[in-house]
Design a protein around this motif. Structure first.
Motif, mmCIF file in Angstrom:
data_model
loop_
_atom_site.group_PDB
_atom_site.id
_atom_site.type_symbol
_atom_site.label_atom_id
_atom_site.label_comp_id
_atom_site.label_asym_id
_atom_site.label_seq_id
_atom_site.Cartn_x
_atom_site.Cartn_y
_atom_site.Cartn_z
ATOM 1 N N MET A 1 2.294 -2.412 2.091
ATOM 2 C CA MET A 1 2.163 -3.720 2.615
ATOM 3 C C MET A 1 3.366 -4.588 2.239
ATOM 4 O O MET A 1 3.806 -5.405 3.043
ATOM 5 C CB MET A 1 0.858 -4.307 2.080
ATOM 6 C CG MET A 1 0.724 -5.738 2.304
ATOM 7 S SD MET A 1 -0.513 -6.027 3.524
ATOM 8 C CE MET A 1 -0.726 -7.697 3.242
ATOM 9 N N PHE A 2 3.853 -4.425 1.027
ATOM 10 C CA PHE A 2 5.002 -5.196 0.573
ATOM 11 C C PHE A 2 6.229 -4.887 1.428
ATOM 12 O O PHE A 2 7.013 -5.782 1.740
ATOM 13 C CB PHE A 2 5.248 -4.903 -0.908
ATOM 14 C CG PHE A 2 6.389 -5.698 -1.473
ATOM 15 C CD1 PHE A 2 6.284 -7.063 -1.655
ATOM 16 C CD2 PHE A 2 7.582 -5.088 -1.802
ATOM 17 C CE1 PHE A 2 7.328 -7.796 -2.153
ATOM 18 C CE2 PHE A 2 8.632 -5.821 -2.304
ATOM 19 C CZ PHE A 2 8.514 -7.178 -2.489
ATOM 20 N N ARG A 3 6.421 -3.629 1.817
ATOM 21 C CA ARG A 3 7.578 -3.253 2.639
ATOM 22 C C ARG A 3 7.514 -3.949 3.995
ATOM 23 O O ARG A 3 8.528 -4.418 4.507
ATOM 24 C CB ARG A 3 7.603 -1.751 2.850
ATOM 25 C CG ARG A 3 8.049 -0.995 1.633
ATOM 26 C CD ARG A 3 7.980 0.468 1.885
ATOM 27 N NE ARG A 3 9.273 0.958 2.316
ATOM 28 C CZ ARG A 3 9.491 2.166 2.786
ATOM 29 N NH1 ARG A 3 8.503 3.004 2.912
ATOM 30 N NH2 ARG A 3 10.682 2.549 3.115
ATOM 31 N N ARG A 4 6.356 -3.987 4.586
ATOM 32 C CA ARG A 4 6.213 -4.600 5.899
ATOM 33 C C ARG A 4 6.513 -6.098 5.827
ATOM 34 O O ARG A 4 7.194 -6.653 6.690
ATOM 35 C CB ARG A 4 4.802 -4.389 6.435
ATOM 36 C CG ARG A 4 4.574 -3.009 6.913
ATOM 37 C CD ARG A 4 3.203 -2.919 7.514
ATOM 38 N NE ARG A 4 2.958 -1.549 7.917
ATOM 39 C CZ ARG A 4 1.816 -1.102 8.348
ATOM 40 N NH1 ARG A 4 0.802 -1.920 8.447
ATOM 41 N NH2 ARG A 4 1.673 0.136 8.699
ATOM 42 N N THR A 5 6.039 -6.757 4.781
ATOM 43 C CA THR A 5 6.299 -8.190 4.615
ATOM 44 C C THR A 5 7.781 -8.436 4.399
ATOM 45 O O THR A 5 8.363 -9.379 4.963
ATOM 46 C CB THR A 5 5.492 -8.730 3.418
ATOM 47 O OG1 THR A 5 4.139 -8.374 3.566
ATOM 48 C CG2 THR A 5 5.620 -10.229 3.303
ATOM 49 N N PHE A 6 8.436 -7.593 3.605
ATOM 50 C CA PHE A 6 9.863 -7.723 3.355
ATOM 51 C C PHE A 6 10.651 -7.613 4.663
ATOM 52 O O PHE A 6 11.507 -8.441 4.962
ATOM 53 C CB PHE A 6 10.334 -6.670 2.345
ATOM 54 C CG PHE A 6 11.822 -6.617 2.201
ATOM 55 C CD1 PHE A 6 12.508 -7.577 1.489
ATOM 56 C CD2 PHE A 6 12.556 -5.602 2.817
ATOM 57 C CE1 PHE A 6 13.877 -7.528 1.367
ATOM 58 C CE2 PHE A 6 13.925 -5.556 2.704
ATOM 59 C CZ PHE A 6 14.596 -6.522 1.971
ATOM 60 N N TRP A 7 10.380 -6.567 5.449
ATOM 61 C CA TRP A 7 11.136 -6.362 6.673
ATOM 62 C C TRP A 7 10.806 -7.421 7.726
ATOM 63 O O TRP A 7 11.676 -7.841 8.492
ATOM 64 C CB TRP A 7 10.898 -4.961 7.227
ATOM 65 C CG TRP A 7 11.616 -3.934 6.396
ATOM 66 C CD1 TRP A 7 11.061 -2.989 5.631
ATOM 67 C CD2 TRP A 7 13.028 -3.816 6.255
ATOM 68 N NE1 TRP A 7 12.024 -2.249 4.992
ATOM 69 C CE2 TRP A 7 13.261 -2.743 5.371
ATOM 70 C CE3 TRP A 7 14.132 -4.485 6.755
ATOM 71 C CZ2 TRP A 7 14.527 -2.331 4.985
ATOM 72 C CZ3 TRP A 7 15.398 -4.072 6.384
ATOM 73 C CH2 TRP A 7 15.595 -3.019 5.508
#
Length: 116
Positions: A1-7
């Protein structure tokens, strides 16, 4: 989930940055903006040209004065000269018609219209 928010955040930031850049460039390319930019550059060029013309005129004046001094020295015009006393005054004599030395002279008319 953190990766999706970052991108997602990175994509939004890149989109905002690109949109801002494109909008600024489009505003710079409007006819009014181009005319204002050209006018500003022309005014700046005029000021630079005026400054250079003033510098040139001052250089010409300095060199002219220096050359005149050189020529004056070469011709001896700038040499110290002892002041001379003025010559005696000459007074004009007043004609006395009652004097026996006075002789009447015949006057001639120099009128072009007379027959000679």
């Amino acid at each position: 989930m953190f990766r999706r928010t970052f991108w997602f955040t990175t994509g939004v930031a890149a989109g905002v940055w690109a949109t801002t850049k494109v909008n600024r460039k489009l505003k710079q390319l409007t006819p009014e903006s181009l005319a204002a930019t050209a006018a500003n550059k022309a005014i700046e060029a005029g000021h630079r040209l005026k400054d250079r013309a003033v510098e040139f005129a001052l250089d010409v004046r300095d060199n002219m004065n220096r050359r005149e001094a050189e020529l004056g020295d070469a011709l001896g015009l700038n040499a110290a000269v002892e002041p001379e006393l003025p010559g005696p005054r000459r007074y004009t004599a007043i004609e006395n018609r009652n004097s026996p030395k006075h002789v009447e002279t015949t006057t001639y008319s120099y009128n072009r219209n007379e027959d000679h």
